[in-house]
Write an enzyme that holds these catalytic residues in place. Structure first.
Site, PDB file in Angstrom:
ATOM      1  CD  GLU A  59      -1.785  -2.406   1.405  1.00 11.20           C
ATOM      2  OE1 GLU A  59      -0.640  -2.664   1.855  1.00 11.20           O
ATOM      3  OE2 GLU A  59      -2.657  -3.287   1.239  1.00 11.20           O
ATOM      4  CD  GLN A  81      -7.958  -6.786  -2.091  1.00 11.75           C
ATOM      5  OE1 GLN A  81      -7.361  -7.488  -1.272  1.00 11.75           O
ATOM      6  NE2 GLN A  81      -7.884  -6.987  -3.392  1.00 11.75           N
ATOM      7  CG  PHE A  82     -11.139  -4.294   2.638  1.00 17.61           C
ATOM      8  CD1 PHE A  82     -12.468  -4.390   3.009  1.00 17.61           C
ATOM      9  CD2 PHE A  82     -10.577  -5.313   1.890  1.00 17.61           C
ATOM     10  CE1 PHE A  82     -13.229  -5.500   2.641  1.00 17.61           C
ATOM     11  CE2 PHE A  82     -11.329  -6.427   1.524  1.00 17.61           C
ATOM     12  CZ  PHE A  82     -12.660  -6.518   1.904  1.00 17.61           C
ATOM     13  CB  ALA A  83     -11.226   2.204   4.066  1.00 20.17           C
ATOM     14  CG  ASP A  84     -10.520  -1.642   7.298  1.00 19.95           C
ATOM     15  OD1 ASP A  84     -11.208  -1.342   6.291  1.00 19.95           O
ATOM     16  OD2 ASP A  84     -11.015  -2.008   8.375  1.00 19.95           O
ATOM     17  CG  PHE A  85      -5.933  -3.491   3.749  1.00 15.51           C
ATOM     18  CD1 PHE A  85      -5.977  -3.974   5.044  1.00 15.51           C
ATOM     19  CD2 PHE A  85      -6.493  -4.258   2.746  1.00 15.51           C
ATOM     20  CE1 PHE A  85      -6.575  -5.191   5.336  1.00 15.51           C
ATOM     21  CE2 PHE A  85      -7.094  -5.476   3.026  1.00 15.51           C
ATOM     22  CZ  PHE A  85      -7.136  -5.952   4.319  1.00 15.51           C
ATOM     23  CG  HIS A 126     -11.569  -6.976   5.936  1.00 15.50           C
ATOM     24  ND1 HIS A 126     -10.862  -7.638   6.909  1.00 15.50           N
ATOM     25  CD2 HIS A 126     -10.954  -7.268   4.770  1.00 15.50           C
ATOM     26  CE1 HIS A 126      -9.875  -8.321   6.352  1.00 15.50           C
ATOM     27  NE2 HIS A 126      -9.903  -8.113   5.059  1.00 15.50           N
TER      28      HIS A 126
END
Lengths: 322, 344
Positions: A59, A81-85, A126
């Protein structure tokens, strides 16, 4: 024909790729036939060869690469892929992209798409809503489209903006929201929208919580209480004027956010109303956020962790009773 | 692994590298300039830190001297020589250190955090390794735009080699097959921390293979070798070979910054061959091989000192930034400023 929120995001990207040679999309699993974890880029790699590129699971480097490309004149869209990442890329977003124009007068027009917010069973890593974190830092524009129309026009606008844009798309809305067609009109970035007019209380909210708020407003309407719902649309810049005008009409303010409770968008809105529109308030402003724990996996816990129609309604009653 | 050149081999066999004297001049200018900056700092005339590249001038100059217009250079903290070789005007360095509003950073950022992206020189941030992928992005975009024959070069230290951003950046460069040269200088201290608490592999250059890079080692005290090895790496990248990792060995002959007396550097390490001063060694070679005589050297020194004095004097005469005249606007799109009242 109907268009989902997710399809609007895909169509916006197709339009951008078609009409602007500077645009490319950079992310994990987005190319080939696969088309991304949520299929937001499905078919685009085949349609636009060499411009929808899979990246390693990196990322930080994905955003760093986008920054370099943007400074070289391109208009990259990064799909997390997910905001969290995106927490892995915080440094690049905050310290490299966010400071670039201020320090060097070189625009850094990247768009980072964050599939945000909770869905059942997604758990702590996620489900996050990170607009508050990004808004805290200077140099970024932070958008949280809550409708199919906004998902489409705000993504197109995001790419046109000469600054780094954090585009928070809500995963729950991907399939749950449908419109008849792609929009032909738009509100400019930086303007909030009154989604439902009212006179008794203003709910100021954003992203998926707009729809929870509308459900609550509907419910209260049956009892003769008219709630005004303000969809912020853009978290940064924040349309303080529209919020103040709403509070001027209703005298009561409830802010609803899906993010964690410490600080963030709801706190900012209340701070602005309290400092700039204290005289407009007939009751103490209130807010409701997710609970101050990691986001739980099990649906029974998850539905209690985030604000929901029941908890929002209870807060509405409390504010109305003051 | 590519061969490592022998000390002085290129000069003794075939005469000096064609850029030897040009490089030496920049090294000497850098030394004089950085001594001046250090003295201004000690005199309280520079706010913030001063970070110098003493001992690393040979590696650094070789990083900048082979780059051309259209190339990308992302220098780090000890790269004054490389920045000058790439074409950064001395006065802009003085302006940044002294906080002139006319400098490229206009008082908004200082010391080594400066650059001029439109000329290809990126402005580093302090987070080590963060610039690697930014260079990759510049190179990727150049390729997308149809440009040809360009390279990007970025520098790092043995400490910076241990960050996640460096790993991600190095890997993505190889995946994208962009013409990147990464020059890692092991100066044996990352601030105060020696090698044994930074990495546990035998030699950092061994990592080249793991990333799909071509790797070479260079004695960072030997200007001829630095020019040869780094020059060859730049040439290979330009010719379309995989990304290049060059690992140089030196000792940092100063503190981390001028605030640091480097008392943690052991006496033993100061006696190591890599602890020699590349500038002194280059000067010796010049005299031994009679490339210049003492008088000409003295003349060069005097000219360079005058250039440095002029750059500093110019910057000192310029206005410093004023808060009330600053626009306090971090976004390029004026209509998207949040709370415009706070920007006033």
């Amino acid at each position: 024909m109907s268009v989902t929120y997710l399809e609007a995001i895909r169509e916006a990207q197709a339009k951008l790729l078609r009409e602007d040679d500077r645009v490319f999309i950079y992310g994990q699993d987005i190319a080939g036939k696969f088309g991304g974890a949520f299929k937001a880029t499905k078919g685009l790699a085949e349609q636009f060869p060499g411009r929808v590129l899979n990246t390693p699971i990196s990322e930080d480097a994905m955003v760093g690469t986008a920054i370099g490309a943007a400074m070289e004149g391109m208009r990259p869209i990064v799909e997390m892929q997910f905001a969290d990442f995106s927490s892995i890329a915080l440094n690049q977003i905050l310290n490299n992209a966010g400071t670039q124009y201020w320090r060097t007068q070189t625009p850094c027009p990247i768009t980072v798409r964050l599939p945000s917010g909770g869905t059942k069973g997604s758990g702590p890593f996620h489900s996050q809503s990170m607009e508050g974190i990004y808004s805290h830092y200077p140099g970024l524009v932070v958008l949280t489209p809550a409708t199919v129309e906004d998902a489409y026009t705000m993504l197109i606008d995001a790419v046109a903006i000469d600054d780094p844009v954090i585009y928070c798309e809500h995963k729950y809305l991907y399939y749950h929201l449908k419109a008849d067609a792609l929009p032909t009109e738009k509100l400019p970035i930086g303007k909030a929208r009154i989604v439902r007019p009212g006179r008794d209380l203003s709910i100021v909210t954003n992203s998926a919580m707009v729809h929870e708020a509308l459900a609550v407003a509907q419910q209260f309407s049956a009892d003769g209480v008219e709630i005004e719902v303000v969809d912020l649309r853009s978290v940064k810049p924040l349309d303080t004027d529209t919020v103040l005008a709403s509070v001027a009409r209703t005298g009561r303010l409830l802010c609803v956010g899906e993010a964690f409770p410490w600080g963030g968008v709801t706190a900012e809105v209340i701070a602005r109303v309290a400092t700039e529109g204290f005289h407009l308030l007939d009751a103490a402003p209130a807010r409701i956020n997710a609970k101050d724990t990691p986001i739980p996996y099990h649906p029974n816990l998850w539905s209690e962790h985030r604000p929901n129609a029941k908890t929002i309604a209870a807060k509405v009653r409390q504010v109305l009773s003051e | 692994m590519l061969q490592t050149a022998e000390r002085g081999a290129s000069t003794s066999k075939n005469g000096p590298h064609e850029k030897y004297l040009e490089a030496f001049r920049i090294m000497l200018q850098t030394r004089i300039f950085e001594e001046k900056l250090a003295s201004l700092y000690r005199g309280g005339l520079i706010t913030g830190g001063v970070y110098i590249g003493r001992g690393q001038e040979a590696v650094s100059v070789a990083c900048g001297i082979f780059l051309q217009e259209g190339d990308v250079f992302a220098p780090l903290i000890r790269d004054q020589a490389g920045r000058s070789a790439f074409g950064e005007p001395l006065v802009d360095v003085a302006r940044t250190y002294l906080g002139s509003r006319s400098g490229p950073m206009r008082g908004r950022d200082g010391n080594i955090h400066r650059g001029c992206p439109k000329t290809g020189q990126l402005a580093m941030i302090s987070h080590l390794g963060a610039m690697v992928s930014v260079v990759v992005g510049k190179l990727l975009a150049k390729r997308m735009k149809g440009e040809k024959g360009f390279v990007g070069l970025t520098t790092i230290g043995e400490g910076g080699m241990q960050t996640g951003a460096t790993h991600e950046g190095m890997n993505i460069a190889a995946v994208e097959r962009v013409p990147l040269v990464m020059v890692a200088t092991n100066n044996h201290y990352a601030y105060s921390t020696p090698n044994d608490r930074q990495f546990a592999c035998a030699d950092l250059v061994d990592r080249a293979k793991g990333y799909g890079y071509e790797g070479s080692s260079v004695d960072g005290t030997d200007l001829a070798q630095c020019l040869e090895v780094i020059g060859a790496a730049v040439q290979r990248a330009r010719a379309g070979r995989p990304p290049q990792l060059v690992v140089a060995s030196t000792l940092r002959l100063a503190g981390h910054g001028e605030h640091d007396d480097a008392s943690y550097v052991s006496d033993d390490i100061r006696r190591e061959p890599f602890a020699q001063d590349s500038l002194q060694l280059a000067e010796q070679l010049i005299l031994e091989q009679e490339l210049m005589d003492r008088e000409a050297l003295q003349q060069m020194r005097a000219e360079l000192a005058a250039e440095v004095d002029e750059a500093v004097a110019t910057a000192q005469q310029e206005d410093t930034p004023v808060g009330s005249e600053e626009d306090w606007c971090a976004v390029a799109t004026r209509s998207l400023v949040d709370q415009p009242a706070l920007a006033e």
